[in-house]
Scaffold this active site. Structure first.
Site, PDB file in Angstrom:
ATOM      1  N   CYS A  81      47.005 -63.075 -60.299  1.00 39.96           N
ATOM      2  CA  CYS A  81      48.121 -63.493 -61.147  1.00 39.96           C
ATOM      3  C   CYS A  81      49.423 -63.523 -60.346  1.00 39.96           C
ATOM      4  O   CYS A  81      49.595 -62.744 -59.401  1.00 39.96           O
ATOM      5  CB  CYS A  81      48.269 -62.537 -62.328  1.00 39.96           C
ATOM      6  SG  CYS A  81      46.918 -62.705 -63.506  1.00 39.96           S
ATOM      7  N   CYS A 163      47.434 -67.502 -63.754  1.00 41.09           N
ATOM      8  CA  CYS A 163      47.922 -66.525 -64.732  1.00 41.09           C
ATOM      9  C   CYS A 163      49.248 -65.931 -64.278  1.00 41.09           C
ATOM     10  O   CYS A 163      49.597 -65.997 -63.100  1.00 41.09           O
ATOM     11  CB  CYS A 163      46.886 -65.434 -64.981  1.00 41.09           C
ATOM     12  SG  CYS A 163      46.200 -64.712 -63.485  1.00 41.09           S
TER      13      CYS A 163
END
Ligand code: 2NF
Length: 250
Positions: A81, A163
């Site tokens: 992420c 993400c």
């Protein structure tokens, strides 16, 4: 023999890259052993074979995403992420950026993007060989050629898997820094998952010594902002973000 070679010249795009198989294997080993040793258990021989099987002996204008599923399944890589960097018309700069920010990833910093970057490949129905003379051009011949379908699918998966906070490096020295017809505009923006991506940060960079043609306050970025916000993802934009900008001087 003559007829055969003229048949192979039938497309308007560049032919398959010479030594395609060897390059795929060498890049795969380089990446899995040196660049990202976390992927050292991936089987490069199998990856090379699955890549070849995706397109060999097939009509080069009838590619489908399914053709690449066995290859995608073998590689199965995720990016952490906050580390995804998209780009559009800024390939070199974006690559320099992730090179200094080591843990960041453009698509070409993932295994399949790294393997295929700047390569060309196609086969022919009824032949076990690659066509080194010509391959379909995505505009002049057909859009469902194996190279375009590959990058479309890879770009889609790259965006779906992103993400946290994601970034995009855009070119402020062209009239539309955001182009809805580019892979970024057509594929990546629409495949970000709002359940996973909180924010898209856009960096609009002007070429040194060139007159800026677009900026964060221009209408193309306004379009991007609207699309992103509509999808419930936050959006920020900065012109000439210094961490990217300084790379133009090195
Ligand atoms: O070759 C690559 N590495 C590549 C190709 C297509 C897409 C990478 N991508 C991914 C990257 F990860 C970026 O995040 O998509 C984003 C960049 O694509 P873009 O279309 O937004 O950016 P451009 O600078 O306009 O294009 C990049 C390259 O792809 C070619 C284009 O000629 C340029 O060399 N390209 C764009 N669309 C197609 C297509 N449908 C295409 N080549 C074949 N078929």
């Amino acid at each position: 023999m003559r007829r055969r070679s003229s048949e192979h010249m039938k497309w308007n795009g560049t032919g398959s890259t010479a030594h395609f198989q060897e390059i795929v294997l060498e890049r795969c080993y380089n990446y899995t052993q040196l660049v990202q040793p976390a992927l050292r258990d991936r089987d490069c021989q199998k990856i090379r074979e699955a890549f070849r099987n995706a397109f060999i002996s097939k009509d080069p204008c009838s590619a489908t995403e399914e053709d690449y599923h066995p290859l995608m399944k073998l590689v199965n890589q995720t990016v952490p992420c906050d580390k995804t960097v998209f780009w559009s018309k800024t390939k070199e700069l974006a690559h320099q950026y992730t090179k200094v920010q080591r843990e960041m990833f453009t698509l070409e910093d993932t295994l399949l993007g790294y393997i295929a970057d700047d390569l060309s490949w196609c086969g022919d129905a009824g032949s076990h060989e690659m066509n080194y003379q010509s391959c379909p051009h995505w505009k002049k011949d057909c859009s469902n050629n194996f190279v375009s379908v590959f990058w479309g699918l890879l770009s889609k998966r790259f965006a779906e898997n992103a993400c946290g906070v994601v970034q995009v490096v855009l070119n402020g020295s062209i009239s539309n820094a955001f182009d809805g017809k580019s892979t970024f505009g057509r594929v990546e923006v629409h495949n970000l998952n709002p359940m996973k991506v909180h924010m898209l940060q856009a960096w609009v960079i002007h070429d040194l010594g060139k007159f800026p043609s677009d900026s964060c306050s221009g209408s193309s970025i306004n379009d991007l902002s609207w699309i992103i916000k509509q999808r419930n993802i936050k959006f920020t934009c900065q012109d000439n973000y210094s961490s990217v900008k300084f790379l133009q001087c090195v």
